[in-house]
Structure formats: structure tokens, C-alpha cells
Design a protein around this motif. Sequence first.
Motif, mmCIF file in Angstrom:
data_model
loop_
_atom_site.group_PDB
_atom_site.id
_atom_site.type_symbol
_atom_site.label_atom_id
_atom_site.label_comp_id
_atom_site.label_asym_id
_atom_site.label_seq_id
_atom_site.Cartn_x
_atom_site.Cartn_y
_atom_site.Cartn_z
ATOM 1 N N ALA A 159 0.825 -1.214 0.000
ATOM 2 C CA ALA A 159 0.000 0.000 0.000
ATOM 3 C C ALA A 159 0.860 1.265 0.000
ATOM 4 O O ALA A 159 0.425 2.307 -0.502
ATOM 5 N N ARG A 160 2.059 1.177 0.505
ATOM 6 C CA ARG A 160 2.951 2.337 0.567
ATOM 7 C C ARG A 160 3.533 2.682 -0.811
ATOM 8 O O ARG A 160 3.801 3.849 -1.097
ATOM 9 N N VAL A 161 3.702 1.671 -1.687
ATOM 10 C CA VAL A 161 4.387 1.919 -2.955
ATOM 11 C C VAL A 161 3.497 1.819 -4.191
ATOM 12 O O VAL A 161 3.824 2.381 -5.239
ATOM 13 N N ALA A 162 2.385 1.101 -4.093
ATOM 14 C CA ALA A 162 1.557 0.831 -5.271
ATOM 15 C C ALA A 162 0.194 1.495 -5.156
ATOM 16 O O ALA A 162 -0.208 1.932 -4.078
ATOM 17 N N ASP A 163 -0.517 1.517 -6.263
ATOM 18 C CA ASP A 163 -1.843 2.131 -6.250
ATOM 19 C C ASP A 163 -2.900 1.142 -5.753
ATOM 20 O O ASP A 163 -2.614 -0.026 -5.469
ATOM 21 N N ALA A 164 -4.143 1.632 -5.662
ATOM 22 C CA ALA A 164 -5.231 0.836 -5.098
ATOM 23 C C ALA A 164 -5.528 -0.417 -5.915
ATOM 24 O O ALA A 164 -5.932 -1.437 -5.354
ATOM 25 N N SER A 165 -5.309 -0.376 -7.237
ATOM 26 C CA SER A 165 -5.594 -1.568 -8.045
ATOM 27 C C SER A 165 -4.662 -2.717 -7.675
ATOM 28 O O SER A 165 -5.086 -3.877 -7.638
ATOM 29 N N VAL A 166 -3.412 -2.416 -7.379
ATOM 30 C CA VAL A 166 -2.461 -3.461 -6.965
ATOM 31 C C VAL A 166 -2.823 -3.958 -5.568
ATOM 32 O O VAL A 166 -2.749 -5.162 -5.293
ATOM 33 N N GLU A 167 -3.254 -3.059 -4.699
ATOM 34 C CA GLU A 167 -3.693 -3.469 -3.364
ATOM 35 C C GLU A 167 -4.879 -4.430 -3.448
ATOM 36 O O GLU A 167 -4.913 -5.446 -2.743
ATOM 37 N N ARG A 168 -5.842 -4.112 -4.307
ATOM 38 C CA ARG A 168 -7.008 -4.993 -4.471
ATOM 39 C C ARG A 168 -6.591 -6.345 -5.044
ATOM 40 O O ARG A 168 -7.088 -7.392 -4.612
ATOM 41 N N LEU A 169 -5.674 -6.329 -6.003
ATOM 42 C CA LEU A 169 -5.190 -7.581 -6.583
ATOM 43 C C LEU A 169 -4.479 -8.421 -5.530
ATOM 44 O O LEU A 169 -4.690 -9.635 -5.453
ATOM 45 N N LEU A 170 -3.675 -7.795 -4.708
ATOM 46 C CA LEU A 170 -2.994 -8.527 -3.637
ATOM 47 C C LEU A 170 -4.003 -9.098 -2.640
ATOM 48 O O LEU A 170 -3.889 -10.260 -2.238
#
Length: 181
Positions: A159-170
Motif C-alpha cells: 500500500a505504501r508503494v503501489a496504487d489501489a488496483s495493486v492493493e485490491r489484486l494482492l
Amino acid sequence: MSLHDDAVSVLKGYENGDTEQAALRRTYLDHLAGHPDGMWKACGAGHLTASALVVDPERGRVLLTLHRKLRMWLQMGGHCEPQDTTLEAAALREATEESGIPGLTLLPGGPVRLDRHPIPGPCHWHLDVQYAATASTGAVERISEESLDLRWFPYDEVARVADASVERLLASTRARLEQGR
């Protein structure tokens, strides 16, 4: 079966119980129905892409690429190529090329998420079909020419380095991993 046919089949079978994801699924299927070239970069109305989040579940970490053009930390992925016979093959090819890690394994169960995002012209949209892949213990990454950097991040640092779409994918990937245990 063509890649277009495979994509339709994959999307018809994709369900995750989320109303937003169901709406995206319908958008993707409508796009493919209206655009026989909807799998390819040349389709100006937008096109499907395939990506895979590379994870190391034993160490609780994810491999992200600092995308050369976008200058953002993202999962591996990109455009489908003529040699791709399935969306899974396209996602695995992209993940392998961009991570430099041979022997990645896609998580079973098909796509983990769908993500539609605008891109700079001449095309307008990427309709990304997102998978997740696991790396074997001791896998060594290698930066490709598409990346400025390639780095493993603990789950809680994404969450510190990527956008919300990557957070949702994770989050969806971790849920899928939990289901498999």
C-alpha cells in the motif's frame, strides 16, 4: 479455439461474488462481442491485457516492477501476442518475461480479478484480466527492459508503494491462497 474465444470462455466462467467485478465482466464480454479485434493493441476502442501478480507466499511477499513508461510499481503484465493461445498463457508469458523468473505457476481457479483502467492514446482502455503466480523458493528475479526496477515487497508494504488496483489484486490473491490451504 482462438484467443478471442478463450477470453470469452474465461470471462463467462469468472465469478467472484462482487457486484463491481460482475459489471466489469459484462463490460469485457460486451467489448469482445462488439470488437473482433478486442484482444489486440491495435483496437482503438480498448483491448484486453493479461497480467499476473508474482507472490512468494512462504515469505509473505510480492514482486513488483517499476514500469518504465508509467513510473509506477505494478504487477507484471501487458498485451496479448499472436502466439498466445489462452489468457493464462499470455499472463504467464508476461510474468516470466518481466520478472526473469522461470517456472512460475499460476494459482488455480482462473483470473483473480478484473481491472479496467484508462491509458494514454491512441487506445483508450486496458481491460486487464489479472492472475496470480507463485515463484519457487529461491527464485531469482532479473530486470527486463520494460522495467526501471524490480523488487520484492512484504505484503504490508504494498500500500505504501503501489496504487489501489495493486492493493485490491494482492487482497484477492491472498484470499485465493487462503482458500487453497
